[in-house]
Design an enzyme around this catalytic site. Structure first.
Site, short mmCIF file in Angstrom:
data_model
loop_
_atom_site.label_atom_id
_atom_site.label_comp_id
_atom_site.label_asym_id
_atom_site.label_seq_id
_atom_site.Cartn_x
_atom_site.Cartn_y
_atom_site.Cartn_z
N ASP A 67 2.76 5.45 -6.46
CA ASP A 67 3.84 5.29 -5.76
C ASP A 67 5.20 5.29 -6.50
O ASP A 67 6.42 5.37 -6.04
CB ASP A 67 3.86 4.31 -4.89
CG ASP A 67 2.89 4.60 -3.72
OD1 ASP A 67 1.58 3.44 -3.57
OD2 ASP A 67 2.80 5.35 -3.14
N HIS A 69 -2.14 -2.16 -9.82
CA HIS A 69 -3.14 -1.58 -8.78
C HIS A 69 -4.51 -2.57 -8.90
O HIS A 69 -5.02 -2.96 -9.97
CB HIS A 69 -3.58 -0.18 -9.39
CG HIS A 69 -4.15 0.75 -8.37
ND1 HIS A 69 -5.59 0.66 -8.04
CD2 HIS A 69 -3.57 1.60 -7.62
CE1 HIS A 69 -5.73 1.34 -6.95
NE2 HIS A 69 -4.78 1.99 -6.42
N HIS A 107 0.90 -1.15 0.08
CA HIS A 107 -0.12 -0.02 -0.22
C HIS A 107 0.81 1.09 -0.18
O HIS A 107 1.68 1.27 -0.86
CB HIS A 107 -0.89 -0.12 1.27
CG HIS A 107 -1.99 1.11 1.25
ND1 HIS A 107 -2.38 1.79 0.27
CD2 HIS A 107 -2.79 1.30 2.31
CE1 HIS A 107 -3.42 2.43 0.55
NE2 HIS A 107 -3.71 2.20 1.98
C1 SDX Z 1 -1.45 2.01 -3.30
O1 SDX Z 1 -6.19 0.72 -3.21
C2 SDX Z 1 -5.61 1.87 -3.43
O2 SDX Z 1 -6.24 2.63 -3.88
C3 SDX Z 1 -4.44 2.14 -3.10
C4 SDX Z 1 -3.54 3.27 -3.58
C5 SDX Z 1 -4.20 4.45 -2.65
O3 SDX Z 1 -4.14 5.62 -3.32
O4 SDX Z 1 -4.74 4.36 -1.66
O5 SDX Z 1 -3.79 3.72 -5.02
C6 SDX Z 1 -2.11 3.34 -3.10
O6 SDX Z 1 -1.43 1.36 -2.29
C7 SDX Z 1 -0.73 1.95 -4.60
C8 SDX Z 1 -0.35 0.25 -4.82
C9 SDX Z 1 0.91 0.45 -4.19
N1 SDX Z 1 1.80 -1.08 -4.15
C10 SDX Z 1 2.67 -1.41 -4.89
O7 SDX Z 1 3.28 -0.75 -5.78
C11 SDX Z 1 3.19 -2.79 -4.69
C12 SDX Z 1 3.32 -3.44 -5.87
N2 SDX Z 1 2.18 -3.66 -6.37
C13 SDX Z 1 1.27 -5.09 -6.11
O8 SDX Z 1 1.81 -5.62 -4.84
C14 SDX Z 1 -0.11 -5.17 -6.47
O9 SDX Z 1 -0.19 -4.84 -7.94
C15 SDX Z 1 -1.04 -4.49 -5.63
C16 SDX Z 1 -1.01 -4.75 -4.22
C17 SDX Z 1 -0.95 -2.97 -5.67
C18 SDX Z 1 -2.51 -5.00 -6.26
O10 SDX Z 1 -2.57 -6.29 -5.85
P1 SDX Z 1 -4.02 -6.97 -6.14
O11 SDX Z 1 -4.94 -6.23 -6.85
O12 SDX Z 1 -4.34 -8.04 -5.18
O13 SDX Z 1 -3.32 -7.80 -7.62
P2 SDX Z 1 -2.72 -9.27 -7.41
O14 SDX Z 1 -1.64 -9.21 -6.36
O15 SDX Z 1 -3.65 -10.32 -7.45
O16 SDX Z 1 -1.91 -9.15 -8.92
C19 SDX Z 1 -2.73 -9.62 -10.07
C20 SDX Z 1 -1.40 -10.31 -10.86
C21 SDX Z 1 -0.67 -11.44 -10.03
O17 SDX Z 1 -0.24 -12.57 -10.87
P3 SDX Z 1 -1.33 -13.75 -10.74
O18 SDX Z 1 -1.39 -14.36 -9.50
O19 SDX Z 1 -2.71 -13.42 -11.44
O20 SDX Z 1 -0.44 -14.64 -12.02
O21 SDX Z 1 -0.43 -9.37 -11.16
C22 SDX Z 1 0.77 -9.71 -10.74
C23 SDX Z 1 0.55 -10.65 -9.39
O22 SDX Z 1 1.56 -11.49 -9.38
N3 SDX Z 1 1.30 -8.63 -9.93
C24 SDX Z 1 2.64 -8.30 -10.26
C25 SDX Z 1 2.85 -7.12 -9.67
N4 SDX Z 1 1.65 -6.36 -9.25
C26 SDX Z 1 0.62 -7.56 -9.34
N5 SDX Z 1 3.78 -8.80 -10.67
C27 SDX Z 1 4.72 -8.03 -10.64
N6 SDX Z 1 5.09 -6.95 -10.25
C28 SDX Z 1 3.92 -6.37 -9.62
N7 SDX Z 1 4.32 -5.13 -9.01
#
Ligand code: SDX
Length: 430
Positions: free
Chosen positions: A365, A307, A266
């Site tokens: 971010d 996201h 997050h």
């Molecule tokens: C914020 O919710 C909000 O609005 C949050 C926010 C706000 O203003 O409040 O926008 C602020 O928190 C932004 C997000 C910051 N976090 C990161 O940058 C961390 C890296 N990103 C991830 O951990 C992930 O993308 C999330 C947590 C942001 C979203 O997670 P989800 O929606 O649960 O998606 P997921 O983890 O299920 O990913 C879907 C797929 C997966 O692959 P499969 O299992 O389907 O094969 O995408 C892949 C994930 O492995 N994936 C990534 C990835 N993010 C998702 N693979 C590599 N690198 C990444 N960053």
């Protein structure tokens, strides 16, 4: 608002009608609240991928179109024309202020920037290298020990003064945490300054010499705070609403939100992005790390990418990337290795099928840390800066939740997968 019903037939043939509710824009919601009572089943949605937890008038996101509206106003227009204080008024009171209302609100916030002197003692108790988010959560939580005379959640005047105190004091607490980390004396707020000018001088001024505030730095912070101000039911905001739904005092609810924001999935991602860029080192290593991010057996993820809602670009990331150019140029930063590496990483990732197919784009971010770093703010303070911006969103959602006449404590159920009932075994029989 309700629309026609959604008909559901259980495996046993029982048919029920579920009301469909519509918002003003965005997807409809199926009201499943009677599902357990009528069919004896729960909905099951780990992570709340498709679950609406409440109705809200504050912020709207369209993840497919990359739309973000604060009380109906596009964030791009607010970023170009407004200020964080004006956006805070909008989020709290639902309308843009008149000039008189804005000046009154600005002065009210200025009147709350100081901390109770007793709170400063907390900073003497923390280790010199305590993480600023740990200090922020602790000191904001302690506000309920100072302001217990204005914490009647049912009193609109108390809700107002709580909002003003959180917005006004977070920069002062944040700067105090930073000063502890760098072993410098705490700097008091100066109320003749703007919100962001005041934060900059509390962070970087020292008693030994004058401090000149860079207007570009103040402008960049103001823009970042506008872009971070709210984001509907994100993890930390949902935490504030959940905690507040028990009727606890609002300062403790905000402290819970700060703790949730700290996580690297997050708000902690902005700190993790800079640490990731440092680990990658230079453009020659980008492909290696992109491959690691794609490898299911490797826990590494490209921080700042992906996201839950935006399955296209995050409109905030686009604006911040442009601000990066402006800030680095204005600071005469020709040597910008981190920004150049971030731009190259984005370019490589967005040409890779894995990221395109999974709709993984830079989020808010990814670039924000580049600006904070250019302003001299250390990586450990990045999520604290996020919390300052988001404080008004948390506060607006808390106020909306607590004033809902139909509000009730949030208490989800579960799918139990543990052992069925069994009898205790005496220790000499095990
Ligand atoms: C914020 O919710 C909000 O609005 C949050 C926010 C706000 O203003 O409040 O926008 C602020 O928190 C932004 C997000 C910051 N976090 C990161 O940058 C961390 C890296 N990103 C991830 O951990 C992930 O993308 C999330 C947590 C942001 C979203 O997670 P989800 O929606 O649960 O998606 P997921 O983890 O299920 O990913 C879907 C797929 C997966 O692959 P499969 O299992 O389907 O094969 O995408 C892949 C994930 O492995 N994936 C990534 C990835 N993010 C998702 N693979 C590599 N690198 C990444 N960053």
């Amino acid at each position: 608002m309700s629309k026609d019903a959604f008909r559901l037939t259980s495996p046993s043939g029982t048919e029920i009608e579920l009301q469909v509710h519509s918002g003003s824009v965005g997807p409809d919601g199926i009201d499943v609240s009677k599902l357990y009572k009528e069919l004896g089943v729960f909905t099951y949605d780990p992570g709340f991928m498709a679950t609406g937890s409440c109705e809200s008038d504050i912020t709207f996101i369209d993840g497919e179109k990359g739309i973000l509206l604060y009380r109906g106003y596009p964030v791009e227009q607010l970023a170009a024309n407004s200020s964080f204080i004006e956006v805070s008024y909008l989020l709290l009171y639902a309308e843009l202020p008149t000039p008189v209302e804005l000046e009154q609100f600005r002065n009210t916030i200025r009147r709350h920037t100081m901390l109770n002197e007793g709170m400063l003692n907390f900073f003497k108790g923390f280790r010199y290298d305590a993480h600023p988010m740990a200090m922020l959560a602790a000191v904001v939580g302690s506000m309920s020990a100072y302001y217990h005379d204005t914490m009647d959640v049912n009193d609109p005047a108390h809700r107002d003064i709580f909002a003003h105190r959180i917005l006004a004091k977070l920069p002062t607490i944040a700067a105090a945490a930073y000063k502890l980390n760098c072993g410098q004396p705490f700097i008091y707020p100066r109320n003749e300054l703007s919100y962001c000018e005041n934060l900059l001088q509390m962070l970087f001024a020292v008693p030994a010499e004058p401090y000149d505030i860079d207007p570009i730095a103040a402008e960049a912070l103001d823009l970042l705070f506008i872009l971070h101000a709210d984001h509907e039911q994100n993890c930390s905001t949902s935490t504030v609403r959940m905690a507040g739904s028990s009727g606890t005092n609002p300062y403790s609810a905000i402290a819970a939100g700060i703790s949730a924001l700290w996580g690297p999935a997050h708000g902690g991602a902005n700190e993790a992005v800079l640490n990731m860029l440092k680990e990658i080192g230079d453009a020659s290593q980008i492909s290696k790390y992109v491959d690691k991010a794609k490898d299911k057996n490797d826990p590494f993820r490209l921080m700042g990418f992906g996201h839950r809602v935006y399955k296209n670009f995050d409109p905030r990331a686009t604006i911040i990337r442009e601000m990066c150019h402006k800030v680095l140029k204005s600071l005469d930063r020709t040597d910008t290795p981190m920004f150049d590496l971030a731009l190259k990483l984005e370019e490589v990732a967005l040409k890779d099928d894995y990221f395109v197919e999974k709709n993984l784009y830079p989020n808010v971010d990814f670039y924000s840390g580049i600006i904070y770093r250019a302003l001299g703010i250390p990586t450990s303070m990045f999520t604290v800066m996020f919390a300052i911006g988001r404080s008004v969103g948390w506060t607006a959602h808390w106020r909306e939740m607590i004033s809902d006449p139909n509000g009730r404590i949030s208490r989800p159920r579960q799918l139990y997968t543990g052992p069925s009932q069994r009898d205790y075994i005496a220790i000499d029989k095990r």
